[in-house]
Design an enzyme around this catalytic site. Structure first.
Site, PDB file in Angstrom:
ATOM      1  N   LEU A 179      -1.048   8.599   4.163  1.00 26.19           N
ATOM      2  CA  LEU A 179      -1.604   9.343   5.304  1.00 26.19           C
ATOM      3  C   LEU A 179      -2.848  10.152   4.982  1.00 26.19           C
ATOM      4  CD1 LEU A 179       1.493  10.685   7.279  1.00 26.19           C
ATOM      5  CD2 LEU A 179       0.079   8.684   7.749  1.00 26.19           C
ATOM      6  N   GLY A 212       0.578  -9.266   9.998  1.00 26.26           N
ATOM      7  CA  GLY A 212       0.113 -10.547   9.470  1.00 26.26           C
ATOM      8  C   GLY A 212      -0.726 -11.369  10.419  1.00 26.26           C
ATOM      9  N   ILE A 266      -0.827   4.562   0.622  1.00 23.70           N
ATOM     10  CA  ILE A 266      -2.003   5.416   0.861  1.00 23.70           C
ATOM     11  C   ILE A 266      -1.562   6.866   1.106  1.00 23.70           C
ATOM     12  CG2 ILE A 266      -4.046   5.780   2.328  1.00 23.70           C
ATOM     13  CD1 ILE A 266      -4.280   3.079   1.015  1.00 23.70           C
ATOM     14  N   ASN A 280       5.105  -1.485  11.787  1.00 20.26           N
ATOM     15  CA  ASN A 280       4.438  -0.904  10.629  1.00 20.26           C
ATOM     16  C   ASN A 280       4.837  -1.737   9.404  1.00 20.26           C
ATOM     17  OD1 ASN A 280       3.117   1.016   8.913  1.00 20.26           O
ATOM     18  ND2 ASN A 280       3.443   2.529  10.521  1.00 20.26           N
ATOM     19  N   THR A 281       4.498  -1.295   8.235  1.00 16.28           N
ATOM     20  CA  THR A 281       4.747  -2.110   7.025  1.00 16.28           C
ATOM     21  C   THR A 281       6.229  -2.129   6.622  1.00 16.28           C
ATOM     22  OG1 THR A 281       4.216  -0.188   5.704  1.00 16.28           O
ATOM     23  CG2 THR A 281       2.441  -1.755   6.087  1.00 16.28           C
ATOM     24  N   ASN A 298       0.825  -1.203   0.000  1.00 18.65           N
ATOM     25  CA  ASN A 298       0.000   0.000   0.000  1.00 18.65           C
ATOM     26  C   ASN A 298       0.857   1.249   0.000  1.00 18.65           C
ATOM     27  OD1 ASN A 298      -0.435   1.908   2.505  1.00 18.65           O
ATOM     28  ND2 ASN A 298      -0.009  -0.110   3.363  1.00 18.65           N
ATOM     29  N   GLY A 354      -4.620  -5.924  11.028  1.00 24.20           N
ATOM     30  CA  GLY A 354      -4.705  -4.912   9.974  1.00 24.20           C
ATOM     31  C   GLY A 354      -5.250  -5.471   8.678  1.00 24.20           C
ATOM     32  N   THR A 355      -4.359  -5.958   7.831  1.00 25.68           N
ATOM     33  CA  THR A 355      -4.736  -6.408   6.488  1.00 25.68           C
ATOM     34  C   THR A 355      -5.847  -7.454   6.493  1.00 25.68           C
ATOM     35  OG1 THR A 355      -2.515  -5.875   5.775  1.00 25.68           O
ATOM     36  CG2 THR A 355      -3.732  -7.361   4.357  1.00 25.68           C
ATOM     37  N   CYS A 381       6.057   8.253   9.534  1.00 27.14           N
ATOM     38  CA  CYS A 381       5.776   9.422   8.684  1.00 27.14           C
ATOM     39  C   CYS A 381       7.069  10.024   8.157  1.00 27.14           C
ATOM     40  CB  CYS A 381       5.075  10.515   9.494  1.00 27.14           C
ATOM     41  SG  CYS A 381       3.480  10.052  10.103  1.00 27.14           S
TER      42      CYS A 381
HETATM   43  C1  LIG Z   1      -4.279   0.004   3.729  1.00 29.28           C
HETATM   44  C2  LIG Z   1      -3.383   0.220   4.924  1.00 29.28           C
HETATM   45  C3  LIG Z   1      -3.346   1.475   5.541  1.00 29.28           C
HETATM   46  C4  LIG Z   1      -2.524   1.693   6.649  1.00 29.28           C
HETATM   47  N1  LIG Z   1      -2.525   2.919   7.262  1.00 29.28           N
HETATM   48  C5  LIG Z   1      -1.796   3.113   8.387  1.00 29.28           C
HETATM   49  C6  LIG Z   1      -1.881   4.340   9.105  1.00 29.28           C
HETATM   50  O1  LIG Z   1      -2.622   5.259   8.758  1.00 29.28           O
HETATM   51  N2  LIG Z   1      -1.095   4.467  10.229  1.00 29.28           N
HETATM   52  C7  LIG Z   1      -0.283   3.456  10.683  1.00 29.28           C
HETATM   53  O2  LIG Z   1       0.375   3.629  11.720  1.00 29.28           O
HETATM   54  N3  LIG Z   1      -0.216   2.273  10.036  1.00 29.28           N
HETATM   55  C8  LIG Z   1      -0.947   2.076   8.915  1.00 29.28           C
HETATM   56  N4  LIG Z   1      -0.900   0.858   8.273  1.00 29.28           N
HETATM   57  C9  LIG Z   1      -0.061  -0.227   8.823  1.00 29.28           C
HETATM   58  C10 LIG Z   1      -0.889  -1.167   9.711  1.00 29.28           C
HETATM   59  O3  LIG Z   1      -1.450  -0.485  10.816  1.00 29.28           O
HETATM   60  C11 LIG Z   1      -0.022  -2.346  10.247  1.00 29.28           C
HETATM   61  O4  LIG Z   1       0.997  -1.850  11.079  1.00 29.28           O
HETATM   62  C12 LIG Z   1       0.626  -3.159   9.144  1.00 29.28           C
HETATM   63  O5  LIG Z   1      -0.214  -3.246   8.003  1.00 29.28           O
HETATM   64  C13 LIG Z   1       1.002  -4.576   9.599  1.00 29.28           C
HETATM   65  O6  LIG Z   1      -0.110  -5.292  10.073  1.00 29.28           O
HETATM   66  P1  LIG Z   1      -1.022  -6.262   9.119  1.00 29.28           P
HETATM   67  O7  LIG Z   1      -0.050  -7.178   8.415  1.00 29.28           O
HETATM   68  O8  LIG Z   1      -1.945  -6.947  10.051  1.00 29.28           O
HETATM   69  O9  LIG Z   1      -1.712  -5.355   8.161  1.00 29.28           O
HETATM   70  C14 LIG Z   1      -1.711   0.630   7.140  1.00 29.28           C
HETATM   71  C15 LIG Z   1      -1.748  -0.635   6.520  1.00 29.28           C
HETATM   72  C16 LIG Z   1      -2.567  -0.845   5.432  1.00 29.28           C
HETATM   73  C17 LIG Z   1      -2.604  -2.208   4.775  1.00 29.28           C
END
Ligand SMILES: Cc1cc2nc3c(=O)[nH]c(=O)nc-3n(C[C@H](O)[C@H](O)[C@H](O)COP(=O)(O)O)c2cc1C
Length: 308
Positions: free
Chosen positions: A74, A244, A72, A192-193, A70, A265-266, A130
């Protein structure tokens, strides 16, 4: 035997360890139609900045054979509209609310939190992934000094629990976590990602306008789990695991490695009811193992702190 799911993130008590991950649940207020939000341990908002942000131009998402990318950027309504238009609905849901906070400068992080204090939210999560404008867009969370500056500024304006959400795109995540704790952070969220990219072969161009995009989903689970383990064996603070997580077994692994709570998250993008379902599944998992308290799972991994 029923398992007591309650847990503590420092001074913040939760009915259970499950929350959504920021950015995959909007501001939380539109979710009651899709997910029984009342059962969650906490709700985390999308990252809020001082001014509204439109985010990056499309494309913003791409599924890969191993995870979601992604970019996006912010996108959010800004702190003023959040307080005026979303907070009361969010407050009406039962769980404690954690506001995710972002900014282009340390000063902006502090200014956002100062504004949010009026909303009396239970805690903040600082999204230090950020881009830091003064440092050429490199994220705050890639430097211990810049992370410390952000936390120091925010600590001047709030006494509430403060979690710093770490980026995994660093060589020494423990050093960044330590810098945050030294400035008064209550705990850490990891992770985070992971930065990745994709190429549009037909056009010989990067798929995303900013080239780099964040990888998430089950593909990153073992990577995220390792970061939690690294943090848990070196630092003594509440940890929130993310990366994950889909099933109770995933959540339990993060907790054994040292997480006190977990974020989904995802998986929520595929099944909006997943975080709520996870609460029930975690209870079933714990009860099948004869656990009286879910907190007994935390850092229960054999030899967690012994490994060199
Ligand atoms: C579509 C999308 C938008 C995200 N937006 C934010 C965000 O605004 N702020 C943030 O701290 N992390 C954001 N993340 C990261 C997630 O909060 C999380 O840390 C990361 O995706 C790992 O977890 P997951 O594998 O369960 O998604 C975003 C992730 C995705 C997929």
């Amino acid at each position: 035997m029923t398992c007591d799911l309650s847990t503590d993130l420092g001074p913040l008590g939760l009915a259970n360890p499950v929350m959504n991950a920021s950015g995959t649940f909007g501001y939380g207020d539109e979710w009651p139609r899709l997910c029984n939000t009342a059962v969650l341990g906490a709700i985390v908002t999308k990252t809020l900045t001082l001014e509204p942000r439109a985010g990056n131009p499309p494309p913003r998402l791409q599924e890969t054979p191993s995870g979601l990318l992604n970019s996006i950027g912010l996108q959010n309504v800004g702190v003023t509209a959040f307080l005026a238009e979303h907070l009361s609905a969010l407050r009406a849901l039962r769980p404690p609310v954690i506001a995710s906070v972002g900014g282009a400068s340390a000063e902006e992080f502090a200014a956002v939190v100062e504004r949010l204090e009026a909303g009396a939210l239970e805690a903040y999560e600082l999204n230090v992934s950020c881009p830091n404008v003064a440092q050429g867009g490199l994220s705050f969370g890639r430097s211990p000094g810049e992370t410390a500056r952000v936390v120091r500024g925010v600590r001047r304006v709030t006494q509430r629990p403060l979690f710093v959400k770490l980026t995994p795109n660093v060589t020494d995540i423990v050093a960044i976590g330590r810098a945050a704790l030294d400035e008064g952070a209550t705990g850490l969220t990891a992770v985070n990602t992971f930065l990745g990219m994709e190429i549009d072969l037909e056009r010989s161009r990067p798929r995303f306008g900013r080239v780099g995009a964040g990888l998430s989903g089950p593909a990153i689970r073992p990577l995220a789990l390792y970061r939690i383990w690294e943090l848990a064996r070196s630092l003594d603070c509440p940890l929130i695991g993310a990366g994950g997580i889909v099933t109770a077994r995933d959540a339990a692994a993060f907790m054994m490695a040292g997480a006190t709570a977990v974020q989904v998250g995802t998986a929520t993008l595929r099944d909006p009811a997943r975080p709520a379902a996870l609460v029930t599944e975690l209870a079933t998992f714990a009860e099948a193992r004869g656990l009286a308290r879910i907190r007994d799972l935390v850092a229960s991994l054999e030899g967690l702190r012994d490994v060199p």
